[in-house]
Design a protein around this motif. Structure first.
Motif, mmCIF file in Angstrom:
data_model
loop_
_atom_site.group_PDB
_atom_site.id
_atom_site.type_symbol
_atom_site.label_atom_id
_atom_site.label_comp_id
_atom_site.label_asym_id
_atom_site.label_seq_id
_atom_site.Cartn_x
_atom_site.Cartn_y
_atom_site.Cartn_z
ATOM 1 N N GLU A 9 0.850 -1.196 0.000
ATOM 2 C CA GLU A 9 0.000 0.000 0.000
ATOM 3 C C GLU A 9 0.884 1.244 0.000
ATOM 4 O O GLU A 9 1.099 1.878 1.037
ATOM 5 C CB GLU A 9 -0.888 -0.003 1.240
ATOM 6 N N LEU A 10 1.399 1.644 -1.168
ATOM 7 C CA LEU A 10 2.318 2.774 -1.235
ATOM 8 C C LEU A 10 1.663 4.081 -0.783
ATOM 9 O O LEU A 10 2.294 4.887 -0.106
ATOM 10 C CB LEU A 10 2.870 2.921 -2.655
ATOM 11 N N LYS A 11 0.393 4.288 -1.142
ATOM 12 C CA LYS A 11 -0.296 5.514 -0.720
ATOM 13 C C LYS A 11 -0.416 5.573 0.800
ATOM 14 O O LYS A 11 -0.206 6.622 1.410
ATOM 15 C CB LYS A 11 -1.682 5.602 -1.358
ATOM 16 N N SER A 12 -0.729 4.437 1.406
ATOM 17 C CA SER A 12 -0.857 4.403 2.864
ATOM 18 C C SER A 12 0.490 4.620 3.540
ATOM 19 O O SER A 12 0.576 5.282 4.575
ATOM 20 C CB SER A 12 -1.449 3.073 3.317
ATOM 21 N N ILE A 13 1.525 4.057 2.954
ATOM 22 C CA ILE A 13 2.865 4.260 3.514
ATOM 23 C C ILE A 13 3.253 5.730 3.388
ATOM 24 O O ILE A 13 3.819 6.317 4.318
ATOM 25 C CB ILE A 13 3.886 3.333 2.831
ATOM 26 N N ALA A 14 2.944 6.346 2.258
ATOM 27 C CA ALA A 14 3.239 7.767 2.065
ATOM 28 C C ALA A 14 2.494 8.622 3.093
ATOM 29 O O ALA A 14 3.003 9.653 3.539
ATOM 30 C CB ALA A 14 2.886 8.196 0.653
ATOM 31 N N LYS A 15 1.302 8.186 3.495
ATOM 32 C CA LYS A 15 0.517 8.932 4.481
ATOM 33 C C LYS A 15 1.135 8.870 5.882
ATOM 34 O O LYS A 15 0.732 9.625 6.764
ATOM 35 C CB LYS A 15 -0.919 8.410 4.532
ATOM 36 N N LEU A 16 2.098 7.955 6.090
ATOM 37 C CA LEU A 16 2.762 7.904 7.386
ATOM 38 C C LEU A 16 3.575 9.173 7.632
ATOM 39 O O LEU A 16 3.956 9.455 8.754
ATOM 40 C CB LEU A 16 3.668 6.671 7.492
ATOM 41 N N GLY A 17 3.857 9.901 6.552
ATOM 42 C CA GLY A 17 4.516 11.186 6.703
ATOM 43 C C GLY A 17 5.951 11.199 6.231
ATOM 44 O O GLY A 17 6.531 10.180 5.872
ATOM 45 N N SER A 18 6.485 12.391 6.236
ATOM 46 C CA SER A 18 7.832 12.595 5.714
ATOM 47 C C SER A 18 8.888 11.892 6.557
ATOM 48 O O SER A 18 9.888 11.429 6.015
ATOM 49 C CB SER A 18 8.128 14.090 5.626
ATOM 50 N N LYS A 19 8.682 11.770 7.867
ATOM 51 C CA LYS A 19 9.679 11.114 8.707
ATOM 52 C C LYS A 19 9.873 9.662 8.306
ATOM 53 O O LYS A 19 11.004 9.168 8.251
ATOM 54 C CB LYS A 19 9.281 11.200 10.179
ATOM 55 N N ALA A 20 8.782 8.959 8.005
ATOM 56 C CA ALA A 20 8.888 7.549 7.609
ATOM 57 C C ALA A 20 9.596 7.416 6.263
ATOM 58 O O ALA A 20 10.429 6.520 6.082
ATOM 59 C CB ALA A 20 7.503 6.918 7.533
ATOM 60 N N ILE A 21 9.284 8.316 5.341
ATOM 61 C CA ILE A 21 9.907 8.243 4.015
ATOM 62 C C ILE A 21 11.385 8.617 4.105
ATOM 63 O O ILE A 21 12.236 7.966 3.489
ATOM 64 C CB ILE A 21 9.132 9.124 3.030
ATOM 65 N N ILE A 22 11.704 9.639 4.897
ATOM 66 C CA ILE A 22 13.110 10.017 5.091
ATOM 67 C C ILE A 22 13.868 8.870 5.745
ATOM 68 O O ILE A 22 14.998 8.554 5.351
ATOM 69 C CB ILE A 22 13.211 11.305 5.933
ATOM 70 N N LEU A 23 13.262 8.211 6.717
ATOM 71 C CA LEU A 23 13.897 7.074 7.384
ATOM 72 C C LEU A 23 14.170 5.949 6.388
ATOM 73 O O LEU A 23 15.252 5.353 6.382
ATOM 74 C CB LEU A 23 13.018 6.580 8.525
ATOM 75 N N PHE A 24 13.192 5.660 5.513
ATOM 76 C CA PHE A 24 13.367 4.616 4.509
ATOM 77 C C PHE A 24 14.545 4.942 3.585
ATOM 78 O O PHE A 24 15.426 4.106 3.358
ATOM 79 C CB PHE A 24 12.088 4.466 3.687
ATOM 80 N N PHE A 25 14.578 6.165 3.048
ATOM 81 C CA PHE A 25 15.646 6.526 2.119
ATOM 82 C C PHE A 25 17.000 6.651 2.817
ATOM 83 O O PHE A 25 18.036 6.335 2.225
ATOM 84 C CB PHE A 25 15.297 7.802 1.357
ATOM 85 N N THR A 26 16.996 7.062 4.083
ATOM 86 C CA THR A 26 18.245 7.119 4.839
ATOM 87 C C THR A 26 18.814 5.714 5.030
ATOM 88 O O THR A 26 20.020 5.502 4.873
ATOM 89 C CB THR A 26 18.014 7.786 6.214
#
Length: 177
Positions: A9-26
């Motif tokens: 669920e990429l949309k739902s994961i994106a809704k977790l917010g910028s911190k989760a996405i930054i953590l993933f890419f970090t």
């Protein structure tokens, strides 16, 4: 990997917010560039440890570990072949990879079993993750069905299609790397 991620669920994961996405890419960036940075640090103190020349060079072995962390054992063997790591350094790096992976798994299992206590101590707001878990569980309950032959054939077709595309791309990517 394609079959495992096809229902994410990429949309739902994106809704977790910028911190989760930054953590993933970090985390991804750390895996990709962590090895080269570690090699640079070691080279600044003791360059003879790296064995810069030859198939037994530590950097060649480190490429196999990074390959494993990015895409598993098949990637690890691919990196061995692409970068020409010999069997001795490859054996050492496979051992390192297995030991580190198992120790890290033990840490993750401990943290997962104690996540509520850890979250309470750190003051973490896990409500978005809890909502995502509820949504996924609800979707699974609503969409659960017994697979038919056509479903199995579609799974096999997607798997073989992705593997075929990867083999086709490898003909161009391996010489490039």
């Amino acid at each position: 990997l394609v079959l495992l991620t096809i229902s994410v669920e990429l949309k739902s994961i994106a809704k977790l917010g910028s911190k989760a996405i930054i953590l993933f890419f970090t985390g991804t960036l750390g895996i990709v560039i962590g090895g080269p940075i570690a090699l640079l640090v070691v080279a600044s103190f003791s360059p003879e440890l790296l064995g810069v020349d030859g198939p037994n060079a530590v950097w060649r072995g480190m490429t196999t570990v990074a390959g494993s962390w990015i895409g598993g054992s098949a990637n690890q063997v691919s990196m061995k072949e692409i970068y020409g790591a010999d069997g001795k350094i490859f054996t050492i790096m496979v051992t390192v990879d297995i030991v580190v992976a198992n120790l890290w798994m033990a840490v993750l299992l401990y943290l997962a079993a104690n996540h509520k206590r850890i979250d309470a101590k750190s003051g973490a707001d896990t409500s978005a993750i809890d909502r995502l878990i509820d949504k996924v569980e609800s979707a699974q309950r609503e969409n659960t069905k017994l697979p038919l032959l056509k479903d199995f054939m579609m799974i096999i077709a997607v798997g073989f299609g992705a593997a075929g595309l990867a083999h086709f791309a490898a003909d161009f990517l391996v010489p490039y790397f």
